[in-house]
Write a protein that holds these residues in place. Sequence first.
Motif, PDB file in Angstrom:
ATOM      1  N   GLY A 271       0.863  -1.584   0.095  1.00  0.00           N
ATOM      2  CA  GLY A 271       0.084  -0.168   0.035  1.00  0.00           C
ATOM      3  C   GLY A 271       0.928   0.966  -0.076  1.00  0.00           C
ATOM      4  O   GLY A 271       1.882   1.507   0.039  1.00  0.00           O
ATOM      5  N   GLU A 272       0.439   2.538  -0.084  1.00  0.00           N
ATOM      6  CA  GLU A 272       0.919   3.265   0.327  1.00  0.00           C
ATOM      7  C   GLU A 272      -0.016   4.579   0.218  1.00  0.00           C
ATOM      8  O   GLU A 272      -1.300   4.335   0.686  1.00  0.00           O
ATOM      9  CB  GLU A 272       1.266   3.635  -1.619  1.00  0.00           C
ATOM     10  N   LYS A 273       0.886   5.744   1.141  1.00  0.00           N
ATOM     11  CA  LYS A 273      -0.497   6.927   1.891  1.00  0.00           C
ATOM     12  C   LYS A 273      -0.896   7.540   0.718  1.00  0.00           C
ATOM     13  O   LYS A 273      -0.404   7.438  -0.442  1.00  0.00           O
ATOM     14  CB  LYS A 273       0.837   7.498   2.483  1.00  0.00           C
ATOM     15  N   GLY A 274      -1.855   8.304   0.720  1.00  0.00           N
ATOM     16  CA  GLY A 274      -2.402   9.208   0.341  1.00  0.00           C
ATOM     17  C   GLY A 274      -1.184  10.553   0.252  1.00  0.00           C
ATOM     18  O   GLY A 274      -0.961  10.954   1.181  1.00  0.00           O
ATOM     19  N   ALA A 275      -2.378  11.800  -0.319  1.00  0.00           N
ATOM     20  CA  ALA A 275      -1.174  12.925  -0.487  1.00  0.00           C
ATOM     21  C   ALA A 275      -2.131  13.899  -0.995  1.00  0.00           C
ATOM     22  O   ALA A 275      -2.946  13.789  -1.820  1.00  0.00           O
ATOM     23  CB  ALA A 275       0.232  12.641  -1.629  1.00  0.00           C
TER      24      ALA A 275
ATOM     25  N   ARG B 296       1.232  13.686   3.304  1.00  0.00           N
ATOM     26  CA  ARG B 296       0.931  12.902   3.669  1.00  0.00           C
ATOM     27  C   ARG B 296       0.086  12.048   4.398  1.00  0.00           C
ATOM     28  O   ARG B 296       0.262  12.061   5.933  1.00  0.00           O
ATOM     29  CB  ARG B 296       1.950  11.620   2.925  1.00  0.00           C
ATOM     30  N   PHE B 297      -0.694  10.663   4.036  1.00  0.00           N
ATOM     31  CA  PHE B 297      -1.645  10.304   5.450  1.00  0.00           C
ATOM     32  C   PHE B 297      -1.638   9.300   4.951  1.00  0.00           C
ATOM     33  O   PHE B 297      -1.961   8.533   4.016  1.00  0.00           O
ATOM     34  CB  PHE B 297      -2.681  11.598   5.237  1.00  0.00           C
ATOM     35  N   MET B 298      -2.361   8.319   6.385  1.00  0.00           N
ATOM     36  CA  MET B 298      -2.823   6.892   6.230  1.00  0.00           C
ATOM     37  C   MET B 298      -3.969   7.307   5.747  1.00  0.00           C
ATOM     38  O   MET B 298      -4.792   8.016   6.055  1.00  0.00           O
ATOM     39  CB  MET B 298      -2.359   6.023   7.769  1.00  0.00           C
ATOM     40  N   SER B 299      -4.422   5.490   5.660  1.00  0.00           N
ATOM     41  CA  SER B 299      -5.900   5.328   6.082  1.00  0.00           C
ATOM     42  C   SER B 299      -6.933   5.628   6.939  1.00  0.00           C
ATOM     43  O   SER B 299      -8.100   5.440   7.111  1.00  0.00           O
ATOM     44  CB  SER B 299      -6.534   4.288   5.546  1.00  0.00           C
TER      45      SER B 299
ATOM     46  N   VAL C  85      -6.543  23.090  -3.621  1.00  0.00           N
ATOM     47  CA  VAL C  85      -5.885  21.778  -3.712  1.00  0.00           C
ATOM     48  C   VAL C  85      -5.347  21.620  -5.299  1.00  0.00           C
ATOM     49  O   VAL C  85      -6.491  21.373  -6.185  1.00  0.00           O
ATOM     50  CB  VAL C  85      -7.180  20.627  -3.089  1.00  0.00           C
ATOM     51  N   LEU C  86      -3.351  21.377  -5.141  1.00  0.00           N
ATOM     52  CA  LEU C  86      -3.251  21.061  -6.552  1.00  0.00           C
ATOM     53  C   LEU C  86      -3.180  19.518  -6.355  1.00  0.00           C
ATOM     54  O   LEU C  86      -3.501  19.348  -8.282  1.00  0.00           O
ATOM     55  CB  LEU C  86      -1.744  21.735  -6.678  1.00  0.00           C
ATOM     56  N   LEU C  87      -3.394  18.854  -5.804  1.00  0.00           N
ATOM     57  CA  LEU C  87      -3.023  17.609  -5.962  1.00  0.00           C
ATOM     58  C   LEU C  87      -4.094  16.631  -4.948  1.00  0.00           C
ATOM     59  O   LEU C  87      -3.311  16.709  -4.133  1.00  0.00           O
ATOM     60  CB  LEU C  87      -1.875  17.108  -6.403  1.00  0.00           C
ATOM     61  N   ALA C  88      -4.516  15.482  -5.540  1.00  0.00           N
ATOM     62  CA  ALA C  88      -5.501  14.906  -3.714  1.00  0.00           C
ATOM     63  C   ALA C  88      -5.358  13.519  -4.712  1.00  0.00           C
ATOM     64  O   ALA C  88      -4.921  12.805  -5.755  1.00  0.00           O
ATOM     65  CB  ALA C  88      -6.770  15.311  -3.803  1.00  0.00           C
ATOM     66  N   ARG C  89      -4.423  12.768  -3.649  1.00  0.00           N
ATOM     67  CA  ARG C  89      -4.780  10.943  -4.025  1.00  0.00           C
ATOM     68  C   ARG C  89      -4.603  10.286  -2.481  1.00  0.00           C
ATOM     69  O   ARG C  89      -4.688  10.242  -1.415  1.00  0.00           O
ATOM     70  CB  ARG C  89      -2.591  10.744  -4.091  1.00  0.00           C
ATOM     71  N   ASN C  90      -5.825   9.132  -2.472  1.00  0.00           N
ATOM     72  CA  ASN C  90      -6.307   8.864  -1.832  1.00  0.00           C
ATOM     73  C   ASN C  90      -5.003   7.610  -1.677  1.00  0.00           C
ATOM     74  O   ASN C  90      -4.557   7.075  -1.731  1.00  0.00           O
ATOM     75  CB  ASN C  90      -8.145   7.688  -1.770  1.00  0.00           C
ATOM     76  N   PRO C  91      -4.771   7.213   0.071  1.00  0.00           N
ATOM     77  CA  PRO C  91      -4.383   5.628   0.609  1.00  0.00           C
ATOM     78  C   PRO C  91      -4.894   4.285  -0.035  1.00  0.00           C
ATOM     79  O   PRO C  91      -5.523   4.667  -0.986  1.00  0.00           O
ATOM     80  CB  PRO C  91      -3.554   5.607   1.847  1.00  0.00           C
TER      81      PRO C  91
END
Length: 374
Positions: free
Chosen positions: A180-184, A255-258, A283-289
């Motif tokens: 898995g990976e962190k969100g951003a 960067r954040f976890m679930s 918000v320039l970029l958003a990624r979910n973990p």
Amino acid sequence: MERWYKAMIPGKDELERIFLEMCKYDTTNPPGNEESLALYIKETLESYGIGSTIQRVDVGRVNLLAKIDRNGRLPFLLFTGHMDVVPAASGWTSEPFKPVVENGRVYARGSADMKAGLASMLAAFIDLSSDERFGGNLAFLATCDEEVGCSGVKRFLEENTLEIAGALIGEPTSMRLASGEKGAVWSELSFKGKSAHGSQPKEGINAVLLLIDAYRKIADELGSIEGLTVSLNKISGGSKENTVPDSASCVLDIRFMSNISLSEVTGIIDKILSRFEGAGQKVLLARNPFSSSGRLVDYTRSTLEEMGIKSEPLTMTYFTDGAFIAPAGIETVILGPGAAIMAHKANEYVELEEIHTARELYGKIARNFFQGCV
């Protein structure tokens, strides 16, 4: 090692040559220019009798896809990695796109992130294509634009017609399994003050000081959340040496976890900014973990154990194309040569021996994933 190949495969020296050649291509993003590297990969595959297709994403920007299709009743396993790299910036002691081999290391921009993984996957793909006993379906995907907008993987997923059961991403993990990976969130904050002469600061409202105050409050509140990090990566403000700045802005990389949602992260920032008149967030970029589990994770762990490599799963702090592959319902694993701490650094390097280990590992994972298929 016992093999049943019907065609020539790359030897160790040839794999190293292919890898070093890949490192010579300047695929700095922006603008990317991944098409030149994709054509080199295409020519390499053709030299081993393997066809591939180019998927155009933009001018000079393409994906490359090759397939081993052995059993129509089975889904595909996907080997994937990106061709673009970040700008080299300053601090290099050698030319970033003229790879240097020294003490078993290859120094070049993109060596670890992630042309080592891409070359290793390419070699493993060729190995499996030449193995008559491999009974699975395997796709090799080289993407563009991972470092900025991930437009390459987005285009692939939009047009994909393959049933994909799992994806193996060759990003640098020091050969450790990441499930898995962190969100951003990249958040741009803006602040409004009031200009005044620098000799009379009390007559103005210093927007830079407002920014600093807000940043400290945001960092304190978000920093109390387990696994979350806040990095102040860009800042600007002021117009003249003797004028109190009436505007300022900054960009935060979070960067954040679930254990917290993306909307909760931005909501906390908005709440704090509401205390500062005229302040705003973009918000320039958003990624979910994401976190994956299933057959691919299990077979990857057992294969690592078989090879004597640590198999306890990690969660990566950086984001990858997996941020789009996993939400598409595809079990996703990140595993590759090179250390994650080398990514984006000056004098980036990878241990050359790791590409050979990765090649063997990728091949074994694919065989184990389709074990029993003939």
